[in-house]
Design a protein around this motif. Structure first.
Motif, mmCIF file in Angstrom:
data_model
loop_
_atom_site.group_PDB
_atom_site.id
_atom_site.type_symbol
_atom_site.label_atom_id
_atom_site.label_comp_id
_atom_site.label_asym_id
_atom_site.label_seq_id
_atom_site.Cartn_x
_atom_site.Cartn_y
_atom_site.Cartn_z
ATOM 1 N N MET A 26 -4.677 1.604 5.050
ATOM 2 C CA MET A 26 -4.566 1.084 3.683
ATOM 3 C C MET A 26 -3.721 -0.178 3.651
ATOM 4 S SD MET A 26 -6.468 2.838 1.852
ATOM 5 C CE MET A 26 -6.103 2.503 0.141
ATOM 6 N N ASP A 27 -2.712 -0.260 4.574
ATOM 7 C CA ASP A 27 -1.887 -1.474 4.618
ATOM 8 C C ASP A 27 -2.726 -2.677 5.004
ATOM 9 O OD1 ASP A 27 1.134 0.160 5.756
ATOM 10 O OD2 ASP A 27 0.542 -0.572 3.780
ATOM 11 N N GLU A 28 -3.713 -2.439 5.911
ATOM 12 C CA GLU A 28 -4.593 -3.547 6.291
ATOM 13 C C GLU A 28 -5.347 -4.077 5.079
ATOM 14 O OE1 GLU A 28 -5.636 -2.112 10.813
ATOM 15 O OE2 GLU A 28 -7.224 -2.909 9.531
ATOM 16 N N ASP A 29 -5.831 -3.156 4.219
ATOM 17 C CA ASP A 29 -6.530 -3.587 3.006
ATOM 18 C C ASP A 29 -5.640 -4.451 2.152
ATOM 19 O OD1 ASP A 29 -8.466 -0.535 2.480
ATOM 20 O OD2 ASP A 29 -8.833 -2.336 3.664
ATOM 21 N N GLU A 30 -4.377 -4.012 2.005
ATOM 22 C CA GLU A 30 -3.439 -4.776 1.195
ATOM 23 C C GLU A 30 -3.219 -6.165 1.774
ATOM 24 O OE1 GLU A 30 -2.972 -3.473 -2.190
ATOM 25 O OE2 GLU A 30 -1.497 -4.978 -1.611
ATOM 26 N N ALA A 31 -3.049 -6.221 3.118
ATOM 27 C CA ALA A 31 -2.819 -7.511 3.763
ATOM 28 C C ALA A 31 -4.029 -8.418 3.560
ATOM 29 C CB ALA A 31 -2.542 -7.315 5.251
ATOM 30 N N GLN A 32 -5.240 -7.831 3.745
ATOM 31 C CA GLN A 32 -6.477 -8.592 3.539
ATOM 32 C C GLN A 32 -6.535 -9.135 2.118
ATOM 33 O OE1 GLN A 32 -8.802 -9.775 5.280
ATOM 34 N NE2 GLN A 32 -10.859 -9.247 4.652
ATOM 35 N N LYS A 33 -6.164 -8.245 1.163
ATOM 36 C CA LYS A 33 -6.201 -8.650 -0.245
ATOM 37 C C LYS A 33 -5.246 -9.822 -0.490
ATOM 38 C CE LYS A 33 -5.750 -6.439 -4.731
ATOM 39 N NZ LYS A 33 -5.325 -5.228 -5.433
#
Lengths: 128, 77
Positions: free
Chosen positions: A1-8
């Motif tokens: 989920m942290d990757e999604d946040e970073a991508q966002k």
């Protein structure tokens, strides 16, 4: 989920950069200054609006029982204002024309190559 | 003025294809059109804010000008 946040966050930064350039161009055109706060607000609004568009597109494609979002779905997303709808319609027709021209060019190139190969073969046979 | 806009549209296209985070495929033409749509959105927002600042006789586009045009903008899109 942290990757999604970073991508966002990366996407938001990219949108912010592009929106900043667009806004500066228009403000310079109208001979006005624009504050960084305003640019940030426009960028955030654009990001959220894109989210809304994406949800709409997904809903339309799902309704049509397709797995691919097409040009027709995008046209439906832009239905609220007549002028906007006509503009998007125009752009989609231009894109369709471009695709046709590209296809015809490829066919011509393929035909040219075939005739060149045929000529080369004939020359080789004559030499033999 | 045309060339900077071409560069910006390209950036928007790349960002858009990553923003449409759904489990669906998106046709390439559709991505280009969505990029165009977003570009029009940003340009419309800016130009309306400029008009608002104009009507209030300011030469700096402040956030309150953007706030005033925001409701109608969202309804139109």
């Amino acid at each position: 989920m942290d990757e999604d946040e970073a991508q966002k966050q990366r996407l938001k930064a990219a949108v912010h950069y592009t929106v900043g350039r667009l806004c500066q161009d228009i403000a310079a055109d109208c001979e006005k200054q624009i504050t960084k706060q305003t640019i940030a607000a426009i960028a955030e609004t654009a990001f959220r609006q894109c989210d809304i568009f994406a949800k709409d597109l997904e809903a339309f494609a799902r309704h049509a029982k397709r797995h691919t979002v097409t040009v027709d779905d995008v046209k439906l997303t832009a239905r609220r204002t007549t002028a906007l709808y006509n503009y998007i319609q125009q752009k989609s027709e231009e894109l369709a024309l471009n695709n046709q021209e590209l296809k015809e060019k490829r066919k011509k190139n393929a035909a040219k190559r075939k005739s060149k190969d045929m000529e080369a073969e004939e020359e080789n046979e004559l030499e033999d | 003025m045309l060339q900077p806009n071409k560069l910006n549209a390209h950036d928007v296209i790349i960002t858009t294809s990553q923003l449409i985070i759904t489990n669906f495929q998106v046709s390439s033409d559709a991505v280009i059109l969505v990029a165009e749509l977003l570009k029009v959105f940003v340009e419309e927002a800016t130009r309306r804010a400029v008009k608002q600042a104009d009507s209030e006789d300011c030469d700096t586009i402040d956030i309150e000008h953007f706030e005033k045009i925001l409701p109608q903008l969202l309804l139109d899109f």
